[in-house]
Design a protein around this motif. Structure first.
Motif, mmCIF file in Angstrom:
data_model
loop_
_atom_site.group_PDB
_atom_site.id
_atom_site.type_symbol
_atom_site.label_atom_id
_atom_site.label_comp_id
_atom_site.label_asym_id
_atom_site.label_seq_id
_atom_site.Cartn_x
_atom_site.Cartn_y
_atom_site.Cartn_z
ATOM 1 N N GLU A 1 -3.605 -6.025 8.039
ATOM 2 C CA GLU A 1 -3.294 -4.689 7.528
ATOM 3 C C GLU A 1 -3.272 -3.695 8.682
ATOM 4 N N SER A 2 -2.572 -2.588 8.466
ATOM 5 C CA SER A 2 -2.569 -1.497 9.432
ATOM 6 C C SER A 2 -2.260 -0.203 8.704
ATOM 7 N N GLY A 3 -2.586 0.907 9.365
ATOM 8 C CA GLY A 3 -2.164 2.204 8.842
ATOM 9 C C GLY A 3 -3.247 3.066 8.243
ATOM 10 N N GLY A 4 -4.473 2.596 8.170
ATOM 11 C CA GLY A 4 -5.526 3.443 7.625
ATOM 12 C C GLY A 4 -5.884 4.552 8.584
ATOM 13 N N LEU B 1 -0.505 8.939 3.895
ATOM 14 C CA LEU B 1 -0.703 7.808 4.794
ATOM 15 C C LEU B 1 0.175 6.666 4.321
ATOM 16 N N ARG B 2 0.510 5.782 5.247
ATOM 17 C CA ARG B 2 1.296 4.594 4.906
ATOM 18 C C ARG B 2 0.547 3.368 5.396
ATOM 19 N N LEU B 3 0.216 2.493 4.468
ATOM 20 C CA LEU B 3 -0.436 1.234 4.813
ATOM 21 C C LEU B 3 0.604 0.121 4.856
ATOM 22 N N ARG C 1 1.778 9.115 -7.310
ATOM 23 C CA ARG C 1 1.363 9.529 -5.956
ATOM 24 C C ARG C 1 1.579 8.436 -4.931
ATOM 25 N N PHE C 2 1.402 7.177 -5.347
ATOM 26 C CA PHE C 2 1.529 6.042 -4.435
ATOM 27 C C PHE C 2 2.794 5.260 -4.782
ATOM 28 N N ALA C 3 3.384 4.642 -3.766
ATOM 29 C CA ALA C 3 4.562 3.808 -3.987
ATOM 30 C C ALA C 3 4.436 2.528 -3.170
ATOM 31 N N LEU C 4 4.624 1.420 -3.837
ATOM 32 C CA LEU C 4 4.523 0.113 -3.195
ATOM 33 C C LEU C 4 5.916 -0.448 -2.969
ATOM 34 N N SER C 5 6.133 -1.003 -1.796
ATOM 35 C CA SER C 5 7.401 -1.669 -1.523
ATOM 36 C C SER C 5 7.127 -3.003 -0.833
ATOM 37 N N ARG C 6 8.002 -3.953 -1.066
ATOM 38 C CA ARG C 6 7.791 -5.297 -0.530
ATOM 39 C C ARG C 6 9.082 -5.811 0.090
ATOM 40 N N ASP C 7 8.936 -6.445 1.230
ATOM 41 C CA ASP C 7 10.053 -7.117 1.885
ATOM 42 C C ASP C 7 9.761 -8.609 1.821
ATOM 43 N N ASN C 8 10.410 -9.299 0.895
ATOM 44 C CA ASN C 8 10.117 -10.711 0.703
ATOM 45 C C ASN C 8 10.460 -11.550 1.926
ATOM 46 N N ALA C 9 11.544 -11.201 2.588
ATOM 47 C CA ALA C 9 11.985 -11.987 3.740
ATOM 48 C C ALA C 9 10.982 -11.903 4.890
ATOM 49 N N LYS C 10 10.292 -10.788 4.982
ATOM 50 C CA LYS C 10 9.346 -10.583 6.086
ATOM 51 C C LYS C 10 7.898 -10.749 5.642
ATOM 52 N N ASN C 11 7.701 -11.085 4.377
ATOM 53 C CA ASN C 11 6.331 -11.236 3.845
ATOM 54 C C ASN C 11 5.485 -10.005 4.146
ATOM 55 N N THR C 12 6.063 -8.850 3.930
ATOM 56 C CA THR C 12 5.352 -7.608 4.170
ATOM 57 C C THR C 12 5.317 -6.760 2.902
ATOM 58 N N VAL C 13 4.332 -5.902 2.843
ATOM 59 C CA VAL C 13 4.223 -4.942 1.762
ATOM 60 C C VAL C 13 3.693 -3.638 2.344
ATOM 61 N N HIS C 14 4.243 -2.542 1.843
ATOM 62 C CA HIS C 14 3.841 -1.228 2.318
ATOM 63 C C HIS C 14 3.353 -0.403 1.140
ATOM 64 N N GLU D 1 2.885 3.526 0.347
ATOM 65 C CA GLU D 1 3.021 4.944 0.686
ATOM 66 C C GLU D 1 2.075 5.729 -0.203
ATOM 67 N N MET D 2 1.161 6.445 0.426
ATOM 68 C CA MET D 2 0.159 7.193 -0.324
ATOM 69 C C MET D 2 0.368 8.686 -0.065
ATOM 70 N N ASN D 3 0.675 9.405 -1.105
ATOM 71 C CA ASN D 3 0.929 10.839 -1.007
ATOM 72 C C ASN D 3 -0.083 11.612 -1.841
ATOM 73 N N THR D 4 -0.159 12.900 -1.545
ATOM 74 C CA THR D 4 -1.079 13.784 -2.269
ATOM 75 C C THR D 4 -2.462 13.135 -2.375
ATOM 76 N N LEU D 5 -2.976 12.711 -1.249
ATOM 77 C CA LEU D 5 -4.248 12.001 -1.242
ATOM 78 C C LEU D 5 -5.393 12.912 -1.664
ATOM 79 N N LYS D 6 -6.344 12.299 -2.343
ATOM 80 C CA LYS D 6 -7.511 13.008 -2.850
ATOM 81 C C LYS D 6 -8.767 12.380 -2.250
ATOM 82 N N ALA D 7 -9.850 13.116 -2.291
ATOM 83 C CA ALA D 7 -11.110 12.603 -1.759
ATOM 84 C C ALA D 7 -11.507 11.302 -2.450
ATOM 85 N N GLU D 8 -11.194 11.190 -3.726
ATOM 86 C CA GLU D 8 -11.565 9.977 -4.463
ATOM 87 C C GLU D 8 -10.726 8.762 -4.099
#
Length: 122
Positions: free
Chosen positions: A6-9, A18-20, A66-79, A81-88
């Protein structure tokens, strides 16, 4: 064997973004699904978002719109996108690879990354 990295925290102010990213590598024949879980201090690990091959994306109610998940099957990756982040949203976020097979006909198993810290300051 499958490795999950993982990366992006990081640290962000409330309202920020943030984008993980997560990549699965190694000997991979197929993966059924990929997603993100999180665990806040003193709480159980919970599903944040996940997607299965050919299936819909699911989100926990607290991150919908607020969050959006995307996946690239060919690259075995998933991202994630986290927006409007809250303390919780502060937690360690873990990438989950579900139902990975290293070869055709081999048993499927799940793999986890080591986690990446997301801290949202209010």
């Amino acid at each position: 064997q499958v490795q999950v990295v993982e990366s992006g925290g990081g640290l962000v102010q409330a309202g920020g973004s943030l984008r993980l990213s997560c990549v699965a590598s190694g000997t991979i024949y197929s993966i059924n699904g990929m997603g993100w879980y999180r665990q806040a201090p003193g709480k159980q690990r919970e599903l944040v978002a996940a997607i299965t091959t050919g299936g819909p994306t699911s989100y926990t109610d607290s991150v919908k719109d607020r969050f959006a998940l995307s996946r690239d099957n060919a690259k075995n990756t998933v991202h994630l996108e986290m927006n409007t982040l809250k303390a919780e949203d502060t937690a360690v976020y873990y990438c989950n690879v579900q139902g990975a097979r290293t070869r055709w006909g081999y048993p499927a198993r799940d793999y986890w990354g080591q986690g990446t810290q997301v801290t949202v300051s209010s």
